[in-house]
Write a protein that holds these residues in place. Sequence first.
Motif, PDB file in Angstrom:
ATOM      1  N   CYS A 297      -6.396  -9.992  -2.041  1.00 33.68           N
ATOM      2  CA  CYS A 297      -7.109  -9.735  -3.292  1.00 33.68           C
ATOM      3  C   CYS A 297      -6.393 -10.412  -4.450  1.00 33.68           C
ATOM      4  O   CYS A 297      -7.007 -11.133  -5.237  1.00 33.68           O
TER       5      CYS A 297
ATOM      6  N   LEU B 124      -4.508  -6.097  -0.143  1.00 28.84           N
ATOM      7  CA  LEU B 124      -3.996  -6.169  -1.516  1.00 28.84           C
ATOM      8  C   LEU B 124      -3.460  -7.568  -1.824  1.00 28.84           C
ATOM      9  O   LEU B 124      -3.742  -8.129  -2.888  1.00 28.84           O
TER      10      LEU B 124
ATOM     11  N   ASP C 121      -4.317  -2.557   4.777  1.00 27.18           N
ATOM     12  CA  ASP C 121      -4.540  -2.375   3.341  1.00 27.18           C
ATOM     13  C   ASP C 121      -3.544  -3.192   2.520  1.00 27.18           C
ATOM     14  O   ASP C 121      -3.891  -3.753   1.481  1.00 27.18           O
TER      15      ASP C 121
ATOM     16  N   THR D  79       2.138   9.032  -3.407  1.00 23.82           N
ATOM     17  CA  THR D  79       1.663   7.652  -3.543  1.00 23.82           C
ATOM     18  C   THR D  79       2.190   7.040  -4.839  1.00 23.82           C
ATOM     19  O   THR D  79       2.668   5.900  -4.851  1.00 23.82           O
TER      20      THR D  79
ATOM     21  N   HIS E 219      -3.885  -3.282  -8.441  1.00 21.06           N
ATOM     22  CA  HIS E 219      -5.305  -3.410  -8.113  1.00 21.06           C
ATOM     23  C   HIS E 219      -5.820  -2.077  -7.595  1.00 21.06           C
ATOM     24  O   HIS E 219      -5.141  -1.415  -6.804  1.00 21.06           O
ATOM     25  N   THR E 220      -7.021  -1.706  -8.032  1.00 22.95           N
ATOM     26  CA  THR E 220      -7.617  -0.463  -7.559  1.00 22.95           C
ATOM     27  C   THR E 220      -8.143  -0.662  -6.141  1.00 22.95           C
ATOM     28  O   THR E 220      -8.443  -1.802  -5.737  1.00 22.95           O
ATOM     29  N   PRO E 221      -8.289   0.424  -5.404  1.00 24.69           N
ATOM     30  CA  PRO E 221      -8.863   0.298  -4.056  1.00 24.69           C
ATOM     31  C   PRO E 221     -10.228  -0.383  -4.061  1.00 24.69           C
ATOM     32  O   PRO E 221     -10.503  -1.216  -3.191  1.00 24.69           O
TER      33      PRO E 221
ATOM     34  N   VAL F 118      -9.878  -4.165  -4.408  1.00 19.82           N
ATOM     35  CA  VAL F 118      -9.384  -4.768  -3.165  1.00 19.82           C
ATOM     36  C   VAL F 118     -10.510  -4.850  -2.141  1.00 19.82           C
ATOM     37  O   VAL F 118     -10.723  -5.896  -1.522  1.00 19.82           O
TER      38      VAL F 118
ATOM     39  N   GLU G 259      -1.111  -1.233  -4.874  1.00 23.53           N
ATOM     40  CA  GLU G 259      -2.344  -0.478  -5.096  1.00 23.53           C
ATOM     41  C   GLU G 259      -2.152   0.483  -6.251  1.00 23.53           C
ATOM     42  O   GLU G 259      -1.179   1.238  -6.296  1.00 23.53           O
ATOM     43  N   ARG G 260      -3.082   0.434  -7.195  1.00 23.20           N
ATOM     44  CA  ARG G 260      -3.064   1.344  -8.339  1.00 23.20           C
ATOM     45  C   ARG G 260      -3.402   2.733  -7.822  1.00 23.20           C
ATOM     46  O   ARG G 260      -4.356   2.901  -7.069  1.00 23.20           O
TER      47      ARG G 260
ATOM     48  N   ASP H 168       0.881  -1.165   0.000  1.00 23.20           N
ATOM     49  CA  ASP H 168       0.000   0.000   0.000  1.00 23.20           C
ATOM     50  C   ASP H 168       0.921   1.218   0.000  1.00 23.20           C
ATOM     51  O   ASP H 168       1.420   1.620   1.050  1.00 23.20           O
TER      52      ASP H 168
END
Length: 185
Positions: A160, A157, A153, A91, A112-114, A117, A77-78, A16
């Motif tokens: 996910c 991820l 988070d 970020t 992966h987008t929030p 996830v 995370e994307r 994250d």
Amino acid sequence: MTAYAQQPPARVLGIDPGLTRCGLGVVEGVPGRPPKLVAVGVVRTDAAADIALRLLAIEQEIERWLDEHQPDTVAVERVFSQHNVRTVMGTAQAGAVAIVCAARRGLPVALHTPSEVKAAVTGNGRADKDQVTLMVSRLLRLTEAPRPADAADALALAICHLWRVPAIQARAAGAQRARVAGGTA
């Protein structure tokens, strides 16, 4: 028993990204089974420090985690549009460092987008941080919730990605079959 359960466990490092707090979480498992916690933590950098030194500190800690935990894949995370441009930039920079660290070792990287996830671990793509932390704790059978939220988070991820592997592989195989059928292989 499904074909997935017969696969050897995969190890995923979830990241994250963030400049002040970069969450790191490693899980192991196979799709369709509860994952196992391997490690969780957070890289912290001083907001007043030079950006180059902060990114270097993040890079060094990610490299240490890659050495120590030997993941098969890295899930990052994307970067998602946020109102604060400085936050988005930090970020994105931390996420790029994570991607480079994985690429240097030839490890596959998944973004992966929030909402992906959140949907994977809670069933709701709009779940709040408390819901994600609660579900991560339940899925990993933890007696205490991972803190801060960046750590939870990162684990989310990794979970996910672990659970999405069959769908990702099926899409890739379908795309390959389509290229072959179309004569573009």
